[in-house]
Design a protein around this motif. Sequence first.
Motif, PDB file in Angstrom:
ATOM      1  N   LYS A 100      54.369  78.516  85.942  1.00  0.00           N
ATOM      2  CA  LYS A 100      55.319  78.357  87.081  1.00  0.00           C
ATOM      3  C   LYS A 100      54.902  78.966  88.312  1.00  0.00           C
ATOM      4  N   VAL A 142      53.924  74.736  78.275  1.00  0.00           N
ATOM      5  CA  VAL A 142      54.762  75.595  79.339  1.00  0.00           C
ATOM      6  C   VAL A 142      54.110  77.161  78.991  1.00  0.00           C
ATOM      7  N   VAL A 201      61.007  76.286  77.647  1.00  0.00           N
ATOM      8  CA  VAL A 201      61.304  75.154  78.352  1.00  0.00           C
ATOM      9  C   VAL A 201      62.892  75.245  78.589  1.00  0.00           C
ATOM     10  N   GLN A 236      61.353  70.528  84.203  1.00  0.00           N
ATOM     11  CA  GLN A 236      60.521  69.935  82.976  1.00  0.00           C
ATOM     12  C   GLN A 236      59.862  68.443  83.174  1.00  0.00           C
ATOM     13  N   LEU A 287      63.872  76.029  82.223  1.00  0.00           N
ATOM     14  CA  LEU A 287      63.472  75.277  83.395  1.00  0.00           C
ATOM     15  C   LEU A 287      64.448  74.133  83.548  1.00  0.00           C
ATOM     16  N   ILE A 330      55.987  69.532  75.484  1.00  0.00           N
ATOM     17  CA  ILE A 330      56.201  70.105  76.857  1.00  0.00           C
ATOM     18  C   ILE A 330      56.307  71.901  76.374  1.00  0.00           C
ATOM     19  N   GLN A 331      56.927  71.951  75.337  1.00  0.00           N
ATOM     20  CA  GLN A 331      57.098  73.611  74.915  1.00  0.00           C
ATOM     21  C   GLN A 331      55.869  74.202  74.723  1.00  0.00           C
ATOM     22  N   LYS A 356      55.749  68.223  82.909  1.00  0.00           N
ATOM     23  CA  LYS A 356      55.431  67.019  81.762  1.00  0.00           C
ATOM     24  C   LYS A 356      54.453  66.037  82.605  1.00  0.00           C
ATOM     25  N   GLN A 358      65.876  70.696  84.479  1.00  0.00           N
ATOM     26  CA  GLN A 358      65.357  69.232  84.018  1.00  0.00           C
ATOM     27  C   GLN A 358      64.452  68.632  84.844  1.00  0.00           C
TER      28      GLN A 358
END
Length: 249
Positions: free
Chosen positions: A30, A215, A220, A228, A223, A211-212, A232, A225
């Motif tokens: 991020k 990142v 996750v 996320q 973050l 996604i977990q 993704k 939605q």
Amino acid sequence: MDGTKKLNLHGFNNLTKSLSFSLYDISWAKSDTHRNDYLKYIDQQYNADRLTNILREVVEIIDANILNIARQDYEPQGASVTMLISERTQTIAAHLDKSHICVHTYPESHPHNGISTFRADIEVSTCGIISPLKALNFLIHSFDSDVVTLDYRVRGFTRDIRGAKHYIDHDISSIQNFVSEDVHNRYEMVDVNVYQENIFHTKMMLKELNIQRHVFGLGVGSLSQFEQNQAKQMLSKEIKEIFYGRNLD
């Protein structure tokens, strides 16, 4: 190796068998701090010492001897290891000193969108009856890869006792023939082969995007939605672009 033909040779087996990998790990970070932390993590995780240990295991798997090791960590990122190897059962090692294993790493990050990519290039090149394909699954399992591109080529020729030339000494129609079932289950695979030239190319892309796992530096749950979904989408696009070898609009 399965499918090896038993040839009565005149002299040495002069065939060269080369197996090359490009393995890609893609993450999303991020902030600039997280992106820098990712590059540091990769540098620690895949430093020259760790890569040397991986290649030592490859040497054991293909039943070879290490003749020489050269390794280097680079600034700001990256590492390289090269091993000169010979076949254990070959009494005249000089003929097989041309066999080698090498790995180079390339961590990098996108300047704007948080995508960070780690690539490891590996080549296992052998002469004689040593088969680099024996180490195929071990190397795939040794890296947490989202995309893998594989090239296998048999070069040159060897002669049998009648003087006839043989341009390959084993049966192969695809690199996929040597991939384990669990790897088949995890990846989509596509072949681009040139059979008449004994050139085999396979591309692999992870079937499911978790996604977990992708990142870096944040869970996750921290973050929104929207974030996320955004991460993704960017990760999926990056993986597909690398797999297809072109930028997607």
